[in-house]
Enzyme design. Structure first.
Site, PDB file in Angstrom:
ATOM      1  N   LYS A 115       0.819  -1.217   0.000  1.00  0.00           N
ATOM      2  CA  LYS A 115       0.000   0.000   0.000  1.00  0.00           C
ATOM      3  C   LYS A 115       0.848   1.259   0.000  1.00  0.00           C
ATOM      4  CE  LYS A 115      -4.511  -1.370   1.612  1.00  0.00           C
ATOM      5  NZ  LYS A 115      -5.683  -0.884   2.349  1.00  0.00           N
ATOM      6  N   LYS A 198      -8.940  -7.318 -10.187  1.00  0.00           N
ATOM      7  CA  LYS A 198      -9.940  -7.621  -9.168  1.00  0.00           C
ATOM      8  C   LYS A 198     -11.238  -6.850  -9.437  1.00  0.00           C
ATOM      9  CE  LYS A 198      -9.598  -8.078  -4.244  1.00  0.00           C
ATOM     10  NZ  LYS A 198      -8.850  -7.866  -3.002  1.00  0.00           N
ATOM     11  N   LYS A 201     -14.927  -1.427  -6.946  1.00  0.00           N
ATOM     12  CA  LYS A 201     -15.892  -0.343  -6.973  1.00  0.00           C
ATOM     13  C   LYS A 201     -15.371   0.829  -7.784  1.00  0.00           C
ATOM     14  CE  LYS A 201     -18.420   2.820  -4.021  1.00  0.00           C
ATOM     15  NZ  LYS A 201     -18.280   3.737  -2.892  1.00  0.00           N
TER      16      LYS A 201
END
Ligand code: TRP
Length: 335
Positions: A115, A198, A201
């Site tokens: 991240k 993946k 959203k």
């Protein structure tokens, strides 16, 4: 037996989310109750802060995620459901555990490395400390079992290391070592348009995902138009290698039907996508339609969702308070 798990409220109300974690929670809820255990599931809104999100959006995400778990079948009569921020002991225990966890341990966390990317110096301290907050979430309730996805296994091991060191440093048995329950049934669901990414959203194209609030027509439409290939389905799972689109659709079918991918292929092997996709669309509508109806109703009555969280937070605080106090006492914070 006490089962504790959380989900980050970074608002992703789609199929990947549901099949990835929530469905397992719901399935476990009755088993745990039958075994005389307790189920506790929380909205990790404090963890969501590490992804930098607009305040209004964070609040909405927390409501929506709660509505989703309720619509999917988590029952506030059977499970304690709350949001982290309303139980201050999560943050308080994190500070105590920060003094037990070692910098060297956190430096090995692969999620942080992923991240933070190249800009480690620019990453927030919160992102770095994320795993210690997660350890606090678990140890605060003396959890015995923690259902998580494969990607959270390392954080669970860290939690066990922190518990072990705490107990041995202070010569106490405050924290039991939690067992990870890595659900093999929690598949990674990929985009319907590009099975190497993946389902997400944030993808600009809505056709890449099935949202949990999609209408029956939208669900069916998305599966009928999902990317596939020109061959027929193989007879065995090995035949799905190198065929990411086919594998993704078979994985989704299997997860929705609660069967193994091999069973899907036993039924559909040799058939083309012209037959398989409509069958998948029908199955998805049958399984997701009722969840959508409940979700839409709950999103119309947010008061009900808020009441569930308030009641759950109250119950969580009652369990967390004495454990926090035990940890404080062990460390000499008893005045
Ligand atoms: N980090 C977990 C995830 O991304 C969410 C989480 C936060 C969690 N705290 C937890 C899971 C405690 C289990 C127990 O999936």
């Amino acid at each position: 037996m006490r089962v504790v798990s959380g989900i980050q409220t970074t608002g992703r109300l789609h199929l990947g989310n549901y099949l990835g974690a929530i469905k397992q929670w719901v399935a476990m809820q009755d088993q745990v109750a039958e075994a005389g255990g307790e189920s506790m599931y929380f909205m990790a809104d404090l963890h969501a802060l590490t992804d930098r999100v607009a305040p209004k959006e964070l609040a909405d995400n927390t409501i929506e995620m709660t509505a989703t778990v309720l619509a999917a079948g988590l029952d506030p009569e059977k499970s304690i459901i709350w949001n982290q921020a309303r139980v201050p002991a999560h943050s308080e225990l994190t500070w105590l555990l920060n003094n037990v966890a070692r910098v060297g341990w956190l430096n090995r966390m692969t999620q942080f490395k992923d991240k933070a990317g190249k800009d480690r110096e620019g990453a927030s301290v919160g992102l770095y400390d994320y795993p210690v907050l997660m350890a606090a979430d678990i140890l605060l309730y003396k959890a015995t079992h923690v259902p998580v996805g494969e990607d959270q296994k390392q954080h669970l091991e860290l939690t066990r290391d922190i518990a072990t060191k705490f107990n041995s440093d202070y010569g106490v048995e405050v924290f039991p070592l939690p067992e990870p329950m890595i659900s093999v049934a929690a598949p990674r669901i990929m985009s319907l348009r590009d099975a190497t990414a993946k389902m997400s959203k944030s993808n600009p194209s809505d056709m890449t995902r099935v949202n949990l609030n999609d209408s029956d027509d939208e669900i069916a439409q998305k599966f009928r138009k999902a990317k596939s290939d020109a061959e027929s389905l193989p007879d065995t799972v090995e035949g799905l290698e190198e065929r990411p689109e086919a594998r993704n659709l078979v994985t989704i079918y299997a997860a929705l039907a609660d069967i193994a991918p091999a069973e899907v292929l036993a039924q559909y092997g040799g058939q083309g996508f012209g037959q398989f996709k409509p069958a998948l669309a029908d199955l998805a509508v049958a399984k997701l339609g009722p969840i959508r109806d409940r979700l839409v109703r709950l999103l119309d009555d947010r008061g009900e969702v808020i009441r569930v969280l308030e009641r759950g937070s109250e119950r969580a605080r009652a369990i967390a308070g004495p454990v926090l106090r035990e940890a404080q006492d062990a460390m000499g914070l008893q005045l």
